[in-house]
Design a protein around this motif. Structure first.
Motif, PDB file in Angstrom:
ATOM      1  N   VAL A 246       1.012  -1.452  -0.109  1.00 24.46           N
ATOM      2  CA  VAL A 246      -0.042  -0.202   0.211  1.00 24.46           C
ATOM      3  C   VAL A 246       1.095   1.305  -0.262  1.00 24.46           C
ATOM      4  O   VAL A 246       1.833   1.003   1.040  1.00 24.46           O
ATOM      5  CB  VAL A 246      -1.101  -0.421   1.357  1.00 24.46           C
ATOM      6  CG1 VAL A 246      -1.871   1.375   1.485  1.00 24.46           C
ATOM      7  CG2 VAL A 246      -2.052  -1.110   1.033  1.00 24.46           C
ATOM      8  N   ARG A 248      -0.847   4.502  -0.421  1.00 26.14           N
ATOM      9  CA  ARG A 248      -1.247   5.709   0.304  1.00 26.14           C
ATOM     10  C   ARG A 248      -2.685   5.320   1.069  1.00 26.14           C
ATOM     11  O   ARG A 248      -3.373   4.316   0.099  1.00 26.14           O
ATOM     12  CB  ARG A 248      -1.473   6.426  -1.282  1.00 26.14           C
ATOM     13  CG  ARG A 248      -2.022   8.087  -1.130  1.00 26.14           C
ATOM     14  CD  ARG A 248      -0.647   8.666  -0.659  1.00 26.14           C
ATOM     15  NE  ARG A 248      -1.140   9.799   0.170  1.00 26.14           N
ATOM     16  CZ  ARG A 248      -0.003  10.975   0.162  1.00 26.14           C
ATOM     17  NH1 ARG A 248       1.021  10.452   0.600  1.00 26.14           N
ATOM     18  NH2 ARG A 248       0.239  12.090   1.064  1.00 26.14           N
ATOM     19  N   LEU A 250      -6.034   6.621   0.942  1.00 29.43           N
ATOM     20  CA  LEU A 250      -7.217   7.332  -0.055  1.00 29.43           C
ATOM     21  C   LEU A 250      -8.138   8.091   0.979  1.00 29.43           C
ATOM     22  O   LEU A 250      -8.675   7.580   1.562  1.00 29.43           O
ATOM     23  CB  LEU A 250      -7.537   7.169  -0.761  1.00 29.43           C
ATOM     24  CG  LEU A 250      -6.852   6.009  -2.167  1.00 29.43           C
ATOM     25  CD1 LEU A 250      -7.891   5.469  -3.025  1.00 29.43           C
ATOM     26  CD2 LEU A 250      -5.929   7.066  -2.635  1.00 29.43           C
ATOM     27  N   GLU A 252     -11.166  11.121   1.390  1.00 30.65           N
ATOM     28  CA  GLU A 252     -11.615  12.081   1.011  1.00 30.65           C
ATOM     29  C   GLU A 252     -12.981  12.691   2.229  1.00 30.65           C
ATOM     30  O   GLU A 252     -13.879  12.460   3.043  1.00 30.65           O
ATOM     31  CB  GLU A 252     -13.227  10.779   0.049  1.00 30.65           C
ATOM     32  CG  GLU A 252     -13.896  11.788  -0.724  1.00 30.65           C
ATOM     33  CD  GLU A 252     -14.834  11.519  -1.712  1.00 30.65           C
ATOM     34  OE1 GLU A 252     -14.576  10.380  -2.526  1.00 30.65           O
ATOM     35  OE2 GLU A 252     -16.001  11.465  -1.015  1.00 30.65           O
ATOM     36  N   GLY A 258     -10.495   4.545   1.440  1.00 23.21           N
ATOM     37  CA  GLY A 258      -9.733   3.440   1.055  1.00 23.21           C
ATOM     38  C   GLY A 258      -7.971   3.746   0.284  1.00 23.21           C
ATOM     39  O   GLY A 258      -7.275   4.214   1.360  1.00 23.21           O
ATOM     40  N   VAL A 259      -7.174   2.496  -0.331  1.00 27.50           N
ATOM     41  CA  VAL A 259      -6.067   2.495   0.069  1.00 27.50           C
ATOM     42  C   VAL A 259      -5.643   2.647  -1.826  1.00 27.50           C
ATOM     43  O   VAL A 259      -6.526   2.435  -2.383  1.00 27.50           O
ATOM     44  CB  VAL A 259      -5.482   1.091   0.497  1.00 27.50           C
ATOM     45  CG1 VAL A 259      -5.768   1.204   2.360  1.00 27.50           C
ATOM     46  CG2 VAL A 259      -5.950  -0.073  -0.657  1.00 27.50           C
ATOM     47  N   ARG A 260      -4.296   2.816  -2.172  1.00 28.91           N
ATOM     48  CA  ARG A 260      -3.018   2.650  -3.327  1.00 28.91           C
ATOM     49  C   ARG A 260      -2.520   1.988  -3.348  1.00 28.91           C
ATOM     50  O   ARG A 260      -2.215   1.932  -2.562  1.00 28.91           O
ATOM     51  CB  ARG A 260      -3.058   4.439  -3.815  1.00 28.91           C
ATOM     52  CG  ARG A 260      -2.770   4.003  -5.390  1.00 28.91           C
ATOM     53  CD  ARG A 260      -2.891   5.691  -6.404  1.00 28.91           C
ATOM     54  NE  ARG A 260      -1.502   6.176  -5.678  1.00 28.91           N
ATOM     55  CZ  ARG A 260      -1.885   7.524  -5.289  1.00 28.91           C
ATOM     56  NH1 ARG A 260      -3.114   8.070  -5.574  1.00 28.91           N
ATOM     57  NH2 ARG A 260      -0.113   7.942  -4.575  1.00 28.91           N
ATOM     58  N   GLY A 264      -0.699   1.126  -8.126  1.00 22.04           N
ATOM     59  CA  GLY A 264      -1.478   2.406  -9.565  1.00 22.04           C
ATOM     60  C   GLY A 264      -3.378   1.357  -8.863  1.00 22.04           C
ATOM     61  O   GLY A 264      -4.367   2.529  -8.992  1.00 22.04           O
ATOM     62  N   GLN A 265      -3.364   0.692  -8.347  1.00 29.28           N
ATOM     63  CA  GLN A 265      -4.874   0.509  -8.213  1.00 29.28           C
ATOM     64  C   GLN A 265      -5.421   0.835  -6.879  1.00 29.28           C
ATOM     65  O   GLN A 265      -4.676   1.255  -5.831  1.00 29.28           O
ATOM     66  CB  GLN A 265      -4.581  -1.149  -8.107  1.00 29.28           C
ATOM     67  CG  GLN A 265      -5.813  -2.132  -7.876  1.00 29.28           C
ATOM     68  CD  GLN A 265      -5.960  -3.856  -7.442  1.00 29.28           C
ATOM     69  OE1 GLN A 265      -4.497  -3.855  -7.462  1.00 29.28           O
ATOM     70  NE2 GLN A 265      -7.489  -4.104  -7.363  1.00 29.28           N
ATOM     71  N   GLU A 266      -6.567   1.292  -7.549  1.00 33.71           N
ATOM     72  CA  GLU A 266      -7.029   1.226  -5.657  1.00 33.71           C
ATOM     73  C   GLU A 266      -8.461   0.358  -5.705  1.00 33.71           C
ATOM     74  O   GLU A 266      -8.962   0.296  -6.455  1.00 33.71           O
ATOM     75  CB  GLU A 266      -8.158   3.656  -6.438  1.00 33.71           C
ATOM     76  CG  GLU A 266      -6.652   3.709  -6.602  1.00 33.71           C
ATOM     77  CD  GLU A 266      -7.240   5.846  -6.609  1.00 33.71           C
ATOM     78  OE1 GLU A 266      -8.396   5.912  -6.852  1.00 33.71           O
ATOM     79  OE2 GLU A 266      -6.134   6.570  -6.425  1.00 33.71           O
ATOM     80  N   ILE A 267      -8.242   0.364  -3.709  1.00 34.60           N
ATOM     81  CA  ILE A 267      -9.557  -0.019  -3.753  1.00 34.60           C
ATOM     82  C   ILE A 267     -10.370   0.931  -2.866  1.00 34.60           C
ATOM     83  O   ILE A 267      -9.298   1.093  -1.363  1.00 34.60           O
ATOM     84  CB  ILE A 267      -9.252  -1.205  -3.039  1.00 34.60           C
ATOM     85  CG1 ILE A 267      -7.969  -2.370  -3.725  1.00 34.60           C
ATOM     86  CG2 ILE A 267     -10.248  -2.460  -2.615  1.00 34.60           C
ATOM     87  CD1 ILE A 267      -6.918  -3.039  -3.236  1.00 34.60           C
ATOM     88  N   THR A 268     -11.472   0.766  -2.557  1.00 29.28           N
ATOM     89  CA  THR A 268     -12.595   1.433  -1.450  1.00 29.28           C
ATOM     90  C   THR A 268     -12.958   0.654  -0.269  1.00 29.28           C
ATOM     91  O   THR A 268     -12.782  -0.858  -0.057  1.00 29.28           O
ATOM     92  CB  THR A 268     -13.209   2.068  -1.596  1.00 29.28           C
ATOM     93  OG1 THR A 268     -14.134   1.356  -2.267  1.00 29.28           O
ATOM     94  CG2 THR A 268     -13.081   3.193  -2.898  1.00 29.28           C
TER      95      THR A 268
END
Ligand SMILES: Cc1cc2nc3c(=O)[nH]c(=O)nc-3n(C[C@H](O)[C@H](O)[C@H](O)COP(=O)(O)OP(=O)(O)OC[C@H]3O[C@@H](n4cnc5c(N)ncnc54)[C@H](O)[C@@H]3O)c2cc1C
Length: 496
Positions: A246, A248, A250, A252, A258-260, A264-268
């Protein structure tokens, strides 16, 4: 809608515990681990027919009724794991005397009282305080929002009295003989701190997690423990994404969403739980600008625990020279001296060392007619800028020559040699400076002062040895359970 209910960053023993318990409740759990296998510090490796446990040599709370035992029972894993009780737990070798440490509190108190008959009362008093503190601490709710300064001292009298004290201060109140103080504080070295620095609360965790349910090691390799938890997570519908880091968390509207990953894949996720180095969680994965300033300065002032230099050896022949598998060798009785050097990033010439012979209890660790040894010393990360081969050779040579006093011809018997440095441990776990137990258990970082499971970032939780109660397998299993409880409350009652 988030992709999953819970994202867990890191598959150490705490993350696995937490993940299994949440998956058991029916939540959709995704665990992301940068290594190809789970376990973090709790891992094993093989070389030329010998097998070694990277770190964990003795465990608390694994025998019937203990916390680890209860977790395995809850996950239906009891029949898949075996523990070997270590009694006596350890032998301490001083220049003029050998002292045996029992894993049973009553026997231990008796042994010490027979060495220091006039101090029996003080010895009993010390363990009564540690026991009370451990009991009070074990009743803390999983979330810290309940904390009320006005009722704290009446509800938790021992914790309240000792929360700011060091173990050295407790010893000063109860016993007087300097060597007795040394013997009573010998296991503070498990937190890599001297009695003058370790908190009473931290010491209570170390001592009681051993005395309550004995001392054990895993039959076979220690990594069986995390591997079985990983399988249990899968069985409960959880997923482990191994070999992914991981980079980052994420955010909001100031909440974790979530994580990046590095690819580059992002998962919430509804909730993000970090099982990794807390400094890394906040400074690297979130970024200092997103953290409230008070919390940021608290983090900046915090001190990680020290690390180890470990030499693993595969040797010819048995080890009848040693009467037990776990030994600690001291060249002097003043424990504080070593730490003065360590705090200046030096390793003193007369540093005590651990002399462990794992194959004495776990014969599967070595081929027939051979044995394993694990020689280690406490080591500060900054002892060497790059921990190159020359540094490793010097430290190894010194350990081999000291251990030769116990194992004649050791040098000639060596067939396999592997070194682990604080840098190796950092590289494997990403725990800063190879910290073996998360934050050092000094008073301002222990008990009610330790980083909590809930964080100033909504939806972000912590688990593992950087949070409460602290390091060691029993400690991080407790942490995993408590974080699971706090997260479950968030799902069921909307509590943060
Ligand atoms: C040398 C040594 C000896 C020890 N001896 C003992 C002992 O005898 N008895 C005992 O009880 N305890 C012992 N301990 C302590 C114990 O091993 C630890 O306290 C415990 O295992 C820590 O577990 P954890 O779950 O907090 O995290 P860790 O084991 O640190 O696991 C964290 C995981 O997160 C992963 N990770 C990190 N960053 C990322 C990222 N960005 N993305 C994805 N994954 C990431 C890491 O790869 C790792 O797998 C020892 C520790 C060491 C180092």
């Amino acid at each position: 809608m988030a992709d999953v209910d819970v994202i867990l960053i890191g598959a150490g023993m705490a993350g696995l515990t937490c993940g299994c318990l949440l998956a058991q409740k029916g939540l959709k759990v995704l665990m992301i681990e940068r290594n190809q296998k789970v376990g973090g510090c709790c891992t094993s490796f093989e070389k030329e027919g010998f097998s070694f446990d990277l770190s964990v040599q003795s465990l608390g709370e694994c025998q019937e009724g203990g916390r680890v035992w209860r977790l395995l029972k809850e996950l239906n894993l009891l029949d898949q794991m075996r523990f070997i009780p270590l009694e006596p737990a350890r032998e301490y070798h001083f220049p003029d005397q050998k002292v045996t440490q029992s894993s049973r509190l009553e026997t231990h108190v008796e042994n010490l009282s027979s060495l220091f008959p006039k101090e029996r009362e003080g010895i009993v008093e010390v363990y009564a305080v540690l026991k009370k503190i451990f009991e009070e601490f074990s009743t803390f709710p999983s979330s810290f929002n309940w904390f009320k300064p006005s009722s704290f001292s009446s509800q938790y009298p021992f914790l309240s009295r000792y929360k700011d004290k060091t173990y050295g201060e407790l010893l000063g109140e109860s016993v007087s003989h300097p060597f007795l103080k040394t013997l009573l504080s010998i296991r503070s070295s498990y937190a890599l701190l001297p009695p003058e620095e370790i908190s009473v609360v931290g010491m209570a965790g170390i001592e009681m997690s051993y005395f309550n349910y004995g001392v054990s090691c895993v039959e076979g390799n220690v990594e069986q423990l995390p591997l079985k938890l990983g399988e249990a997570l899968h069985k409960r519908g959880g997923q482990i994404l191994a070999g992914h880091e991981v980079e980052r968390i994420l955010m909001e509207k100031k909440r974790a969403i979530g994580v990046r990953l590095k690819n580059g894949q992002e998962i919430t996720g509804e909730v993000v739980i970090s099982n990794i180095d807390a400094h890394c969680t906040f400074s690297n994965l979130i970024g200092e600008s997103q953290i409230p300033s008070g919390f940021r300065s608290k983090l900046k002032g915090m001190k990680p625990s020290l690390s180890y230099f470990i030499l693993y050896l595969g040797i010819e022949g048995g080890l009848d020279e040693l009467s037990v598998s776990n030994n600690e060798v001291f060249f002097e009785k003043d424990l504080q001296k070593e730490y003065r050097s360590l705090n200046e990033s030096r390793i003193p010439e007369k540093a005590p060392f651990y002399l462990l012979a794992p194959s004495k209890v776990n014969s599967s660790h070595a081929p027939e007619g051979k044995s394993t040894l694990c020689l280690s010393i406490k080591a500060p990360f900054h002892f060497s800028p790059d921990w190159d081969q020359r540094v490793k050779d010097e430290l190894s040579q010194d350990l081999i020559s000291k251990a030769s006093a116990f194992i004649p011809n050791l040098e000639k018997r060596i067939v396999v040699k592997v070194e682990t440095t604080p840098k190796t441990i950092e590289r494997w776990t990403l725990n800063r400076w190879g910290a073996a137990y998360g934050w050092a258990q000094i008073p301002r970082q222990s008990g009610i002062y330790r980083l909590q499971r809930t964080t100033p970032i909504p939806n972000l939780y912590l688990t593992g040895h950087w949070t409460s109660p602290g390091g060691g397998i029993a400690g991080v299993v407790a942490s995993g359970e408590l974080t699971a409880e706090a997260v479950w409350s968030r799902f069921t009652k909307g509590e943060q």
